[in-house]
Design a protein around this motif. Structure first.
Motif, PDB file in Angstrom:
ATOM      1  N   GLY A   1     -12.103  -5.021  15.210  1.00  0.00           N
ATOM      2  CA  GLY A   1     -11.398  -4.850  16.482  1.00  0.00           C
ATOM      3  C   GLY A   1      -9.966  -4.372  16.342  1.00  0.00           C
ATOM      4  N   VAL A   2      -9.639  -3.763  15.209  1.00  0.00           N
ATOM      5  CA  VAL A   2      -8.261  -3.299  15.039  1.00  0.00           C
ATOM      6  C   VAL A   2      -8.201  -1.798  15.288  1.00  0.00           C
ATOM      7  CG1 VAL A   2      -8.376  -2.821  12.533  1.00  0.00           C
ATOM      8  CG2 VAL A   2      -6.203  -3.491  13.573  1.00  0.00           C
ATOM      9  N   GLU A   3      -7.109  -1.398  15.919  1.00  0.00           N
ATOM     10  CA  GLU A   3      -6.953   0.022  16.255  1.00  0.00           C
ATOM     11  C   GLU A   3      -5.658   0.544  15.645  1.00  0.00           C
ATOM     12  OE1 GLU A   3      -6.220   2.842  20.143  1.00  0.00           O
ATOM     13  OE2 GLU A   3      -6.877   0.779  20.460  1.00  0.00           O
ATOM     14  N   LEU A   4      -5.766   1.595  14.833  1.00  0.00           N
ATOM     15  CA  LEU A   4      -4.589   2.214  14.213  1.00  0.00           C
ATOM     16  C   LEU A   4      -3.796   2.973  15.265  1.00  0.00           C
ATOM     17  CD1 LEU A   4      -3.078   2.959  11.548  1.00  0.00           C
ATOM     18  CD2 LEU A   4      -4.510   5.009  11.484  1.00  0.00           C
ATOM     19  N   GLN A   5      -2.486   2.705  15.311  1.00  0.00           N
ATOM     20  CA  GLN A   5      -1.666   3.389  16.321  1.00  0.00           C
ATOM     21  C   GLN A   5      -0.630   4.349  15.746  1.00  0.00           C
ATOM     22  OE1 GLN A   5      -1.275  -0.370  17.952  1.00  0.00           O
ATOM     23  NE2 GLN A   5      -2.784  -0.025  19.532  1.00  0.00           N
ATOM     24  N   ARG A   6      -0.230   4.152  14.489  1.00  0.00           N
ATOM     25  CA  ARG A   6       0.726   5.079  13.883  1.00  0.00           C
ATOM     26  C   ARG A   6       0.622   4.954  12.369  1.00  0.00           C
ATOM     27  NH1 ARG A   6       3.407   9.860  14.882  1.00  0.00           N
ATOM     28  NH2 ARG A   6       5.691   9.676  14.956  1.00  0.00           N
ATOM     29  N   ARG A   7       0.732   6.060  11.679  1.00  0.00           N
ATOM     30  CA  ARG A   7       0.685   6.012  10.220  1.00  0.00           C
ATOM     31  C   ARG A   7       1.593   7.077   9.638  1.00  0.00           C
ATOM     32  NH1 ARG A   7      -5.171   8.619   8.406  1.00  0.00           N
ATOM     33  NH2 ARG A   7      -5.125  10.345   9.891  1.00  0.00           N
ATOM     34  N   ALA A   8       1.873   6.949   8.323  1.00  0.00           N
ATOM     35  CA  ALA A   8       2.705   7.941   7.623  1.00  0.00           C
ATOM     36  C   ALA A   8       2.471   7.849   6.129  1.00  0.00           C
ATOM     37  CB  ALA A   8       4.181   7.713   7.928  1.00  0.00           C
TER      38      ALA A   8
ATOM     39  N   ASP B   1       0.800  -1.224   0.000  1.00  0.00           N
ATOM     40  CA  ASP B   1       0.000   0.000   0.000  1.00  0.00           C
ATOM     41  C   ASP B   1       0.840   1.285   0.000  1.00  0.00           C
ATOM     42  OD1 ASP B   1      -2.312  -1.325  -0.314  1.00  0.00           O
ATOM     43  OD2 ASP B   1      -3.200  -0.786   1.623  1.00  0.00           O
ATOM     44  N   HIS B   2       2.156   1.185  -0.011  1.00  0.00           N
ATOM     45  CA  HIS B   2       3.049   2.342  -0.194  1.00  0.00           C
ATOM     46  C   HIS B   2       2.742   3.486   0.772  1.00  0.00           C
ATOM     47  CE1 HIS B   2       5.004   0.635  -3.804  1.00  0.00           C
ATOM     48  NE2 HIS B   2       3.854   0.026  -3.906  1.00  0.00           N
ATOM     49  N   THR B   3       2.456   3.091   1.988  1.00  0.00           N
ATOM     50  CA  THR B   3       2.200   4.000   3.111  1.00  0.00           C
ATOM     51  C   THR B   3       2.713   3.251   4.341  1.00  0.00           C
ATOM     52  OG1 THR B   3       0.022   2.982   3.158  1.00  0.00           O
ATOM     53  CG2 THR B   3       0.118   5.227   2.294  1.00  0.00           C
ATOM     54  N   TYR B   4       2.687   3.905   5.480  1.00  0.00           N
ATOM     55  CA  TYR B   4       3.020   3.208   6.727  1.00  0.00           C
ATOM     56  C   TYR B   4       1.774   3.117   7.600  1.00  0.00           C
ATOM     57  CZ  TYR B   4       5.155   1.866  11.112  1.00  0.00           C
ATOM     58  OH  TYR B   4       5.474   1.181  12.262  1.00  0.00           O
ATOM     59  N   ALA B   5       1.538   1.965   8.174  1.00  0.00           N
ATOM     60  CA  ALA B   5       0.422   1.781   9.095  1.00  0.00           C
ATOM     61  C   ALA B   5       0.801   0.739  10.121  1.00  0.00           C
ATOM     62  CB  ALA B   5      -0.820   1.309   8.347  1.00  0.00           C
ATOM     63  N   ARG B   6       0.392   0.985  11.363  1.00  0.00           N
ATOM     64  CA  ARG B   6       0.642  -0.015  12.399  1.00  0.00           C
ATOM     65  C   ARG B   6      -0.495   0.041  13.400  1.00  0.00           C
ATOM     66  NH1 ARG B   6       1.571   0.267  18.057  1.00  0.00           N
ATOM     67  NH2 ARG B   6       2.977   2.043  17.762  1.00  0.00           N
ATOM     68  N   GLY B   7      -1.070  -1.121  13.676  1.00  0.00           N
ATOM     69  CA  GLY B   7      -2.147  -1.188  14.657  1.00  0.00           C
ATOM     70  C   GLY B   7      -2.435  -2.612  15.064  1.00  0.00           C
ATOM     71  N   GLY B   8      -3.050  -2.769  16.236  1.00  0.00           N
ATOM     72  CA  GLY B   8      -3.250  -4.098  16.805  1.00  0.00           C
ATOM     73  C   GLY B   8      -4.708  -4.472  16.963  1.00  0.00           C
ATOM     74  N   LEU B   9      -4.923  -5.776  17.075  1.00  0.00           N
ATOM     75  CA  LEU B   9      -6.241  -6.319  17.363  1.00  0.00           C
ATOM     76  C   LEU B   9      -6.353  -6.557  18.862  1.00  0.00           C
ATOM     77  CD1 LEU B   9      -6.947  -9.265  14.905  1.00  0.00           C
ATOM     78  CD2 LEU B   9      -8.061  -7.044  14.944  1.00  0.00           C
ATOM     79  N   THR B  10      -7.548  -6.501  19.347  1.00  0.00           N
ATOM     80  CA  THR B  10      -7.767  -6.956  20.715  1.00  0.00           C
ATOM     81  C   THR B  10      -7.519  -8.458  20.768  1.00  0.00           C
ATOM     82  OG1 THR B  10     -10.071  -7.109  20.092  1.00  0.00           O
ATOM     83  CG2 THR B  10      -9.405  -5.161  21.334  1.00  0.00           C
ATOM     84  N   GLN B  11      -7.231  -8.975  21.928  1.00  0.00           N
ATOM     85  CA  GLN B  11      -6.848 -10.387  22.028  1.00  0.00           C
ATOM     86  C   GLN B  11      -7.989 -11.309  21.611  1.00  0.00           C
ATOM     87  OE1 GLN B  11      -5.742 -12.126  25.871  1.00  0.00           O
ATOM     88  NE2 GLN B  11      -4.012 -13.003  24.789  1.00  0.00           N
TER      89      GLN B  11
ATOM     90  N   ILE C   1      -3.694  -7.692  24.190  1.00  0.00           N
ATOM     91  CA  ILE C   1      -3.682  -7.372  22.765  1.00  0.00           C
ATOM     92  C   ILE C   1      -3.384  -8.624  21.947  1.00  0.00           C
ATOM     93  CG2 ILE C   1      -1.229  -6.691  22.755  1.00  0.00           C
ATOM     94  CD1 ILE C   1      -2.139  -4.423  20.786  1.00  0.00           C
ATOM     95  N   GLY C   2      -3.938  -8.647  20.737  1.00  0.00           N
ATOM     96  CA  GLY C   2      -3.714  -9.763  19.816  1.00  0.00           C
ATOM     97  C   GLY C   2      -2.707  -9.377  18.744  1.00  0.00           C
ATOM     98  N   PRO C   3      -2.878  -9.902  17.518  1.00  0.00           N
ATOM     99  CA  PRO C   3      -1.879  -9.639  16.465  1.00  0.00           C
ATOM    100  C   PRO C   3      -1.681  -8.156  16.186  1.00  0.00           C
ATOM    101  CG  PRO C   3      -3.405 -11.357  15.783  1.00  0.00           C
ATOM    102  CD  PRO C   3      -3.942 -10.808  17.066  1.00  0.00           C
TER     103      PRO C   3
ATOM    104  N   PRO D   1     -11.958 -15.616  30.128  1.00  0.00           N
ATOM    105  CA  PRO D   1     -12.259 -14.304  29.569  1.00  0.00           C
ATOM    106  C   PRO D   1     -10.968 -13.559  29.225  1.00  0.00           C
ATOM    107  CG  PRO D   1     -13.150 -14.557  31.807  1.00  0.00           C
ATOM    108  CD  PRO D   1     -12.334 -15.773  31.517  1.00  0.00           C
ATOM    109  N   ALA D   2     -11.000 -12.825  28.115  1.00  0.00           N
ATOM    110  CA  ALA D   2      -9.816 -12.079  27.696  1.00  0.00           C
ATOM    111  C   ALA D   2      -9.394 -11.118  28.796  1.00  0.00           C
ATOM    112  CB  ALA D   2     -10.108 -11.313  26.419  1.00  0.00           C
ATOM    113  N   ALA D   3      -8.096 -11.107  29.072  1.00  0.00           N
ATOM    114  CA  ALA D   3      -7.582 -10.232  30.131  1.00  0.00           C
ATOM    115  C   ALA D   3      -7.779  -8.773  29.735  1.00  0.00           C
ATOM    116  CB  ALA D   3      -6.108 -10.533  30.354  1.00  0.00           C
TER     117      ALA D   3
END
Ligand SMILES: [Fe+2]
Length: 469
Positions: free
Chosen positions: A396-403, A344-354, A368-370, A362-364
């Motif tokens: 359930g994915v949350e974006l944490q950093r992009r560029a 996708d020629h961009t930067y993205a980083r984010g995680g799923l809940t467990q 966090i998951g993948p 029950p999930a702690a």
């Protein structure tokens, strides 16, 4: 770019460099394009591949334990190479040969490889490879995998364009930042036209000696496949004719022939297991089933999946529901720790809940998951998708950093229960960082270390010109 069938006219020279082939592209009786890969147990074996012209029908490589002695090489042993001829002007698809116009006029070459066996874990070796008699490469030093313990590796997104002019600085900065890296993952689209030898020549010139010393883990992207007009109405894609000869990779017997050396696993150590998929080629459902079974069987503390097309898109108009629906359930089910992607020629980083499957009970709270990363190492840059990742909230994915508009390399370190991740710009600025702390029951917590620097977007970086070479 369409290729034409054998026998059709191909007289025109490559437009990028006219009728002359640069000397660093031409094969000779001397070895070139030397690259270390994994094709067996990384603690006990090392695979090395190289190229010569067709005057070298048989040759060999040597290996010795690297020591402080100036003549460490007196203890070297020899290994006869496996040699395969390649005509770069031809590409095969479904048993039929097609011409590759971009390689018109290039002579046939020989690719050679050895698999050094019987090595000791976590040990520094020196090897050299031969072309014609007495035409040797330098001695390259490379370390075998440890049985367990800390490991550092590098990951890079698409190189693809301006490979020699602009990508070279990123891969060299990566090596300078982490000279202790045990391997480098290249997450696909390493070149723009997979069948075109000139681009691979650029790629090998850009990496220089780096992949003689640090094993490569190559991933096939869409640009490693070339469109072929198999008939006036039908276009199909063929894996680059250079892919299988130019590096020796694990062969997975239970997968179809067309996925050979593009879908594989590297059990690097007790602590680290890497899985490589080919999201462009073959049957993705079969690949997902294979991944599911291999993850089920893996007891490695840290599991990394890498493939080219991202599960969660970060480039505009590039969302890929079909691939996500096939791959996400498997990644989630086994709580793969890192998913390293490109395209996708961009930067993205984010995680799923467990994932509920992974958590016992029950999930702690806060687990966090993948963690998903899309990155790019070459100069071709796209605009971020307008929705960000807000429309992926249901997954359930949350974006944490992009560029945008930035060439990156990533350094990943695993050490017992901690995985640390850093994304660096080509000029050596830390842009993104986090750690994952994993309990013995598999529960992971995110330790955020994102630098407090501004988000890099087209709107606040230097003017961008898409044409680069
Ligand atoms: Fe791509």
């Amino acid at each position: 770019m369409a290729l034409c069938m054998a026998g059709q006219a191909l007289a025109h020279p490559d437009p990028d460099h006219g009728p002359t082939v640069p000397p660093w592209q031409s094969a000779s009786p001397w070895p070139d394009r030397v690259v270390v890969t994994f094709a067996g147990d990384p603690a006990r074996t090392l695979a090395v591949s190289w190229r010569t012209d067709a005057s070298v029908p048989i040759t060999r490589a040597q290996i010795a334990r690297a020591t402080a002695d100036a003549r460490f090489d007196l203890a070297a042993t020899s290994e006869t190479a496996r040699t395969e001829p390649l005509d770069p002007t031809q590409i095969a698809l479904a048993g039929q040969m097609f011409d590759v116009p971009q390689n018109a006029g290039l002579a046939p070459v020989h690719y050679h490889s050895v698999l050094f066996n019987g090595l000791e874990p976590d040990t520094l070796y020196a090897y050299r490879v031969q072309g014609a008699e007495n035409r040797w490469s330098e001695w390259f030093q490379v370390r075998t995998a440890p049985v367990g313990g800390p490991v550092t590796f590098l990951y890079m997104g698409d190189a693809q364009n301006g490979i020699l002019s602009h990508w070279s600085r990123t891969v060299r900065a990566a090596y300078a930042a982490a000279p202790d890296a045990r391997f480098i993952i290249h997450a696909g689209d390493m070149v723009n036209t997979g069948s075109r030898d000139y681009e691979w020549a650029q790629w090998f010139k850009a990496v220089g000696f780096i992949h003689g010393m640090v094993p490569a883990v190559p991933v096939a992207g869409n640009h490693e496949y070339s469109r072929i007009s198999a008939s006036p109405v039908e276009q199909r894609r063929a894996l680059s004719q250079l892919w299988r000869p130019q590096w020796r990779l694990p062969e997975v017997a239970e997968l179809a022939e067309d996925l050979r050396e593009t879908v594989y696993e590297v059990r690097y150590s007790e602590d680290l297991h890497v899985f490589v998929l080919d999201t462009m080629g073959g049957d993705l459902v079969a690949q997902a089933a294979w991944l599911d079974a291999r993850l089920e069987a893996s007891d490695a503390r840290w599991r990394v999946a890498t493939f080219h097309h991202p599960v969660f898109s970060s480039g505009s108009e590039r969302d890929d529901v079909r691939r996500r629906d096939i791959l996400l359930p498997v990644l989630r089910k086994h709580d793969v720790d890192l998913v390293l992607q490109g395209h996708d020629h961009t930067y993205a980083r984010g995680g799923l809940t467990q994932s509920p499957e992974r958590a016992s009970g029950p999930a702690a709270e806060g687990a966090i998951g993948p963690m998903f990363v899309n990155s790019v190492s070459g100069p071709k840059q796209y605009v971020w998708r307008e929705a960000g990742w807000t429309d992926y909230a249901a997954q359930g994915v949350e974006l944490q950093r992009r560029a945008e508009n930035t060439q990156f390399f990533q350094v990943v370190r695993i050490d017992d229960g901690r995985l640390s991740y850093e994304a660096w710009t080509a000029d050596g600025q830390l842009y993104d960082a986090f750690a994952l702390d994993k309990d013995n029951d598999g529960t992971k917590r995110l330790v955020d270390a994102t630098p407090a620097t501004a988000e890099r977007r087209f709107s606040n970086t230097a003017p961008y010109d898409g044409d680069t070479d």
